[in-house]
Design a protein around this motif. Structure first.
Motif, PDB file in Angstrom:
ATOM      1  N   ALA A   1       0.871  -1.020   0.001  1.00 48.24           N
ATOM      2  CA  ALA A   1       0.080   0.207  -0.084  1.00 48.24           C
ATOM      3  C   ALA A   1       0.875   1.093  -0.020  1.00 48.24           C
ATOM      4  N   THR A   2       1.957   1.282   0.490  1.00 48.30           N
ATOM      5  CA  THR A   2       2.972   2.281   0.410  1.00 48.30           C
ATOM      6  C   THR A   2       3.202   2.848  -1.238  1.00 48.30           C
ATOM      7  N   PHE A   3       3.093   1.841  -2.043  1.00 48.36           N
ATOM      8  CA  PHE A   3       3.418   2.167  -3.029  1.00 48.36           C
ATOM      9  C   PHE A   3       1.961   1.903  -3.900  1.00 48.36           C
ATOM     10  N   SER A   4       1.263   2.355  -3.571  1.00 50.18           N
ATOM     11  CA  SER A   4      -0.346   2.171  -4.302  1.00 50.18           C
ATOM     12  C   SER A   4      -0.384   2.771  -5.499  1.00 50.18           C
ATOM     13  N   SER A   5       0.053   3.876  -5.861  1.00 51.29           N
ATOM     14  CA  SER A   5       0.086   4.375  -7.230  1.00 51.29           C
ATOM     15  C   SER A   5       0.695   3.762  -8.190  1.00 51.29           C
ATOM     16  N   TRP A   6       1.307   2.667  -8.032  1.00 47.24           N
ATOM     17  CA  TRP A   6       1.981   1.926  -9.237  1.00 47.24           C
ATOM     18  C   TRP A   6       2.307   0.501  -9.012  1.00 47.24           C
ATOM     19  N   ALA A   7       2.187  -0.131  -7.712  1.00 44.62           N
ATOM     20  CA  ALA A   7       2.633  -1.520  -7.383  1.00 44.62           C
ATOM     21  C   ALA A   7       1.348  -2.150  -7.315  1.00 44.62           C
ATOM     22  N   LYS A   8       1.539  -3.587  -7.758  1.00 43.06           N
ATOM     23  CA  LYS A   8       0.482  -4.525  -7.512  1.00 43.06           C
ATOM     24  C   LYS A   8       0.207  -4.434  -6.023  1.00 43.06           C
ATOM     25  N   GLN A   9      -0.986  -4.854  -5.502  1.00 45.64           N
ATOM     26  CA  GLN A   9      -1.372  -4.818  -3.877  1.00 45.64           C
ATOM     27  C   GLN A   9      -1.442  -6.245  -3.628  1.00 45.64           C
ATOM     28  N   ASP A  10      -1.196  -6.512  -2.276  1.00 43.18           N
ATOM     29  CA  ASP A  10      -1.370  -7.459  -1.634  1.00 43.18           C
ATOM     30  C   ASP A  10      -0.241  -8.749  -1.817  1.00 43.18           C
ATOM     31  N   ASN A  11       0.875  -8.189  -2.591  1.00 40.88           N
ATOM     32  CA  ASN A  11       1.547  -9.640  -2.790  1.00 40.88           C
ATOM     33  C   ASN A  11       2.841  -8.724  -3.410  1.00 40.88           C
ATOM     34  N   ASP A  12       3.841  -9.703  -3.659  1.00 40.92           N
ATOM     35  CA  ASP A  12       5.149  -9.297  -4.426  1.00 40.92           C
ATOM     36  C   ASP A  12       5.990  -8.287  -3.920  1.00 40.92           C
ATOM     37  N   CYS A  13       5.989  -8.270  -2.479  1.00 39.97           N
ATOM     38  CA  CYS A  13       7.027  -7.302  -1.623  1.00 39.97           C
ATOM     39  C   CYS A  13       8.170  -8.007  -1.761  1.00 39.97           C
ATOM     40  N   TRP A  14       9.072  -7.953  -2.781  1.00 39.70           N
ATOM     41  CA  TRP A  14      10.218  -8.528  -2.892  1.00 39.70           C
ATOM     42  C   TRP A  14      11.562  -7.759  -2.158  1.00 39.70           C
ATOM     43  N   ALA A  15      12.697  -8.219  -2.789  1.00 40.73           N
ATOM     44  CA  ALA A  15      13.936  -8.081  -1.903  1.00 40.73           C
ATOM     45  C   ALA A  15      14.256  -6.260  -2.009  1.00 40.73           C
ATOM     46  N   SER A  16      14.969  -5.876  -1.055  1.00 38.23           N
ATOM     47  CA  SER A  16      15.086  -4.418  -0.780  1.00 38.23           C
ATOM     48  C   SER A  16      16.435  -4.222   0.091  1.00 38.23           C
ATOM     49  N   GLN A  17      16.624  -2.943   0.246  1.00 37.94           N
ATOM     50  CA  GLN A  17      17.659  -2.442   1.226  1.00 37.94           C
ATOM     51  C   GLN A  17      17.438  -1.027   1.407  1.00 37.94           C
ATOM     52  N   CYS A  18      17.841  -0.504   2.757  1.00 36.18           N
ATOM     53  CA  CYS A  18      17.791   0.681   3.151  1.00 36.18           C
ATOM     54  C   CYS A  18      18.990   1.280   3.548  1.00 36.18           C
ATOM     55  N   ILE A  19      19.143   2.737   3.439  1.00 40.34           N
ATOM     56  CA  ILE A  19      20.217   3.291   3.775  1.00 40.34           C
ATOM     57  C   ILE A  19      19.829   4.981   4.136  1.00 40.34           C
ATOM     58  N   GLU A  20      20.788   5.438   5.119  1.00 40.98           N
ATOM     59  CA  GLU A  20      20.409   6.700   5.631  1.00 40.98           C
ATOM     60  C   GLU A  20      21.423   7.723   4.902  1.00 40.98           C
ATOM     61  N   ARG A  21      20.706   8.750   4.794  1.00 39.67           N
ATOM     62  CA  ARG A  21      21.477   9.871   4.090  1.00 39.67           C
ATOM     63  C   ARG A  21      21.028  11.218   4.615  1.00 39.67           C
ATOM     64  N   ASN A  22      21.970  11.988   5.182  1.00 41.94           N
ATOM     65  CA  ASN A  22      21.596  13.457   5.706  1.00 41.94           C
ATOM     66  C   ASN A  22      20.180  13.470   6.588  1.00 41.94           C
ATOM     67  N   GLY A  23      20.134  12.422   7.482  1.00 45.24           N
ATOM     68  CA  GLY A  23      18.939  12.316   8.434  1.00 45.24           C
ATOM     69  C   GLY A  23      17.679  11.808   7.736  1.00 45.24           C
ATOM     70  N   LYS A  24      17.631  11.258   6.753  1.00 45.70           N
ATOM     71  CA  LYS A  24      16.393  10.710   5.933  1.00 45.70           C
ATOM     72  C   LYS A  24      17.105   9.177   5.639  1.00 45.70           C
ATOM     73  N   TRP A  25      16.205   8.305   5.638  1.00 42.42           N
ATOM     74  CA  TRP A  25      16.351   6.890   5.297  1.00 42.42           C
ATOM     75  C   TRP A  25      15.266   6.570   4.083  1.00 42.42           C
ATOM     76  N   TYR A  26      16.400   5.966   3.220  1.00 38.62           N
ATOM     77  CA  TYR A  26      15.835   5.769   1.872  1.00 38.62           C
ATOM     78  C   TYR A  26      15.478   3.913   1.668  1.00 38.62           C
ATOM     79  N   TRP A  27      14.325   3.535   1.587  1.00 36.28           N
ATOM     80  CA  TRP A  27      14.450   2.089   1.484  1.00 36.28           C
ATOM     81  C   TRP A  27      14.073   1.832  -0.077  1.00 36.28           C
TER      82      TRP A  27
END
Length: 402
Positions: A86-112
């Protein structure tokens, strides 16, 4: 000092001394594939996908992404479920296919950075969500995939010493882009890396000339050398790596790191240095009822060779040793766990809690330091247990009050 394991029966309470046998897999109330560890200050954060308990259509069934953290490598605190489709509801298929990821911090913001299937399409895209805190709340700032197309999965993100950020991704192919400082766009075109180059990625996996490189790239820098770890060798996969003098290559194949993961045809993870120790994260299918579509995070400690190469690492059930003791005389929330049975952690940035408990449930934390005198008393009346269960359900983790 008396160091022992603390069991929390019916969610909080009894103390026992126990022999410690199995640490792997490290999370036992859920299946947690594709671990992406990230060190920030004194804390190691673990961003993972989530294989559902019920596998649909004999394929990956994944509806959200989870976050854990540790300061001692053996007790892991559930930090919630910060992202769903639902975080990506504007473009992603809903309720499934939440696949591999990685997160990093930069200047106080977190980018996943995450992989999801695009609505109305069969192919995936890589999106990015942004937050002020690793636990969220996260928002999709661009409302579209950053990149999209066949085989464009499994992002790894890295910020070089000169502040240039890179995003690598791909399955049986490998691409990268140079991210802008906003981390949500990139400069120029994506670059295709020749994974069929045997000098760069090892011998072809078959007579057809299919590349050794499979997927799940993991990019980092250590002592002036760039490392690219990845799943290799086809199915079932093993873990391998290549090195380079620049973040963009050219790459030189160095060999295997891990063999084929137990009870899983995939392997995915990456290594980090934390408090002077080197840890290799990966997943297997060794939890009860686990398998290729129900995978769980594991960790092994290793020591790099003097020349910087990575030794071959054997799988263990023992896992890693604790880096410090746990203090039982300060608040330790119930979702800080070493091992557990018949409980489930739930929640988000508003607060996390343990639920689905019963009289047969337990939570164990490891390497607890009770001081010289140790623990001598415990309450175990039925009334006390009921009070404990009621309090646990209504604990407010924002105010640390019941």
């Amino acid at each position: 000092m008396k160091k022992l394991s603390l069991f929390i029966g019916a969610v909080l309470a009894s103390f026992y001394s126990t022999s410690l046998v199995a640490q792997n897999p490290i999370i036992c109330d859920r299946y947690t594939p594709d671990p992406a560890p990230y060190v920030h200050g004194d804390t190691l954060y673990l961003f993972v996908d989530h294989d559902e308990d019920e596998t649909l259509n004999n394929y990956f069934t994944m509806k959200d992404w989870l976050l854990y953290s540790t300061v001692d490598m053996v007790n892991w605190t559930y930090r919630g479920t910060p992202l769903t489709s639902a975080t990506f509801s504007s473009w992603a298929k809903q309720d499934n296919d939440c696949w591999a990821s990685q997160c990093i911090e930069r200047n106080g913001k977190w980018y996943w950075y995450v992989t999801a299937t695009i609505k109305g399409e069969a192919y995936p895209g890589i999106g990015v969500a942004v937050a002020d805190n690793p636990a969220g709340p996260y928002k999709d700032p661009i409302n579209k995939p950053l990149v999209k197309g066949w085989f464009k999965i499994d992002p790894t993100v890295f910020i070089d010493d000169n502040d240039q950020a890179y995003l690598y991704y791909g399955n049986n192919n490998l691409w990268y882009v140079k991210l802008n400082k906003n981390m949500t766009s990139f400069t120029g075109s994506e670059v295709s890396v020749n994974v069929k180059n045997e000098t760069a990625f090892g011998p072809h996996k078959n007579a057809n000339g299919d590349p050794n490189f499979e997927e799940a790239s993991w990019l980092y820098k250590r002592n002036g050398k760039y490392y690219l770890e990845y799943a290799a060798g086809g199915v079932p996969e093993h873990w391998a790596y290549s090195t380079a003098d620049k973040a963009t290559g050219p790459w030189t194949y160095q060999g295997k790191i891990l063999g084929e993961a137990g009870n899983s045809f995939t392997i995915h993870g990456g290594s980090v240095e934390y408090k002077g120790h080197h840890y290799m994260f990966y997943h297997n299918g060794k939890l009860p009822n686990g398998g290729g579509y129900k995978r769980s995070t594991c960790i092994e400690e290793f020591t790099p060779n003097e020349d910087g190469t990575i030794p071959f690492i054997n799988f263990t059930t023992k896992g890693v040793e604790p880096l410090q003791t746990l203090n039982p005389f300060v608040l330790q929330e119930a979702e800080t766990i070493n091992q557990c049975k018949d409980v489930l952690c739930e929640g988000d940035y508003n607060g996390c809690y343990v639920t689905h408990s019963s009289k047969s449930s337990y939570i164990k934390v490891r390497n607890v330091d009770f001081g010289e005198d140790g623990a001598t008393k415990r309450k175990d009346s039925d009334t006390h247990w009921q009070q404990v269960r009621n309090r646990q359900r209504y604990f407010d983790h924002r105010t640390h009050q019941w």
